[in-house]
Design an enzyme around this catalytic site. Structure first.
Site, PDB file in Angstrom:
ATOM      1  CG  ASP A   4       0.132   6.604 -44.341  1.00  0.00           C
ATOM      2  OD1 ASP A   4       0.247   7.836 -44.492  1.00  0.00           O
ATOM      3  OD2 ASP A   4       0.095   6.044 -43.232  1.00  0.00           O
ATOM      4  CG  LEU A  12       5.780   1.650 -36.922  1.00  0.00           C
ATOM      5  CD1 LEU A  12       6.481   0.362 -36.481  1.00  0.00           C
ATOM      6  CD2 LEU A  12       6.799   2.779 -37.040  1.00  0.00           C
ATOM      7  N   GLY A  13       2.379   2.575 -40.344  1.00  0.00           N
ATOM      8  CA  GLY A  13       1.816   2.401 -41.683  1.00  0.00           C
ATOM      9  C   GLY A  13       1.876   0.988 -42.204  1.00  0.00           C
ATOM     10  N   GLY A  16      -0.250  -1.624 -42.513  1.00  0.00           N
ATOM     11  CA  GLY A  16      -1.264  -2.101 -43.438  1.00  0.00           C
ATOM     12  C   GLY A  16      -1.130  -1.485 -44.822  1.00  0.00           C
ATOM     13  CB  SER A  17      -0.625   2.006 -45.953  1.00  0.00           C
ATOM     14  OG  SER A  17      -1.835   2.519 -45.443  1.00  0.00           O
ATOM     15  CB  SER A  18       4.000  -0.612 -45.664  1.00  0.00           C
ATOM     16  OG  SER A  18       5.260  -0.835 -46.267  1.00  0.00           O
ATOM     17  CE  LYS A  23       3.307   6.103 -41.879  1.00  0.00           C
ATOM     18  NZ  LYS A  23       2.647   6.849 -40.741  1.00  0.00           N
ATOM     19  N   PRO A  41       4.223  -4.395 -35.241  1.00  0.00           N
ATOM     20  CG  PRO A  41       4.979  -3.440 -33.260  1.00  0.00           C
ATOM     21  CD  PRO A  41       5.371  -3.651 -34.684  1.00  0.00           C
TER      22      PRO A  41
END
Length: 291
Positions: free
Chosen positions: A136, A99-100, A102-104, A9, A94
């Site tokens: 997110d 970049l979100g 864990g949520s993605s 993200k 990383p």
């Protein structure tokens, strides 16, 4: 084993206001998703999560992974026990990188579980579950461009725009989101959070980059205070001729550079890799969804 991309993200802009009585900062953000990310997969098994990939060791204890939060929330929504799952996560993004990831990852697992084992759960119910994995979660569930408001949970369609060729760069320094927000509070650099006026569509990357240059990431300065290496990345990207716009994503430490086309993005990525071989560098396209 059914599998799905959990895309990175990217916050093309991120406006953050002062904290309310509940301690949360209201925000508005234009989010897009990259055609690169982690990979998740599920199958019937013994209730396990196997993690592999270049950033697997950087993750915390398995029990803290948001994927387990997503599974528990799905079971509660289903209202009955579910078959045990064997899940796998190839961690290519990383950790603590803005970049979100864990949520993605968790959102991609939710879609896999629904599609494979519980198709009776409709989109509205799945979105309710996604909201329980974090701010997110709702945006990452469908991974399409959106404007997010409030805590990130109030979503509206983004303006139309072409797929944006871009380069993601991370200096290899995890950046703590709570630490960045503490630094933001200390600085007091809060902005207006009403979404800016937007056209219905952007016709070219150059047009969109020019409009985004009028916006900001209110966490950028705080992220650089917490991790000065982020500022080094940003300065390097902004100095390169292929860069139309460079900005920090989320709370850092990944920066992105928008380019005019894939050739420009490839040239920029190659140069950054040569100049800073220890950094994580990925050429990508921003937009979504990438199903």
């Amino acid at each position: 084993m059914p599998a799905r991309l959990a895309p990175a993200k990217v916050n093309l802009f991120l406006h953050v206001g002062p904290p309310g009585a509940d301690g949360f900062h209201p925000l508005s953000s234009l989010m897009a998703f990259a055609d690169v990310g982690d990979q998740v997969a599920i199958e019937l098994g013994e209730g396990s999560l196997m993690v592999s990939g270049p950033f697997a060791r950087a993750l915390g204890p398995e029990r803290d992974n948001l994927i387990w939060t997503a599974v528990r929330a799905f079971v509660e929504e289903l209202g009955r026990p579910m078959a045990e799952l064997a899940m796998s996560l190839e961690k290519a993004l990383p950790v603590a990188s803005g970049l979100g990831g864990g949520s993605s990852d968790a959102a991609a697992v939710l879609r896999l579980i629904r599609d494979v084992f519980a198709p009776q759960i409709d989109d509205a119910r799945l979105e309710r579950v996604a909201a329980r994995i974090g701010s997110d979660g709702p945006a990452c569930l469908w991974a399409r461009p959106v404007v997010a408001e409030g805590r990130g949970d109030r979503l509206s369609p983004a303006p139309g725009f072409p797929a944006l060729d871009a380069v993601l760069v991370n200096p290899g320094i995890p950046v703590s989101t709570p630490a960045v927000y503490r630094r933001l509070d200390a600085r007091g650099d809060f902005g207006a959070v009403a979404p800016p006026s937007m056209p219905d569509a952007f016709e070219s990357p150059q047009e969109m980059a020019a409009w985004l240059a009028l916006q900001r990431n209110d966490l950028e300065a705080a992220a650089i205070d917490v991790a000065p290496e982020v500022g080094t990345v940003l300065d390097m990207l902004r100095a390169e001729p292929e860069t139309l716009l460079a900005r920090v994503s989320g709370s850092g430490g990944t920066c992105f550079a928008l380019c005019a086309d894939d050739i420009e993005a490839g040239t920029l990525a190659g140069r950054i890799e040569a100049l800073a071989p220890r950094w994580w560098v990925r050429r990508c396209r921003l937009g979504g969804p990438w199903d």
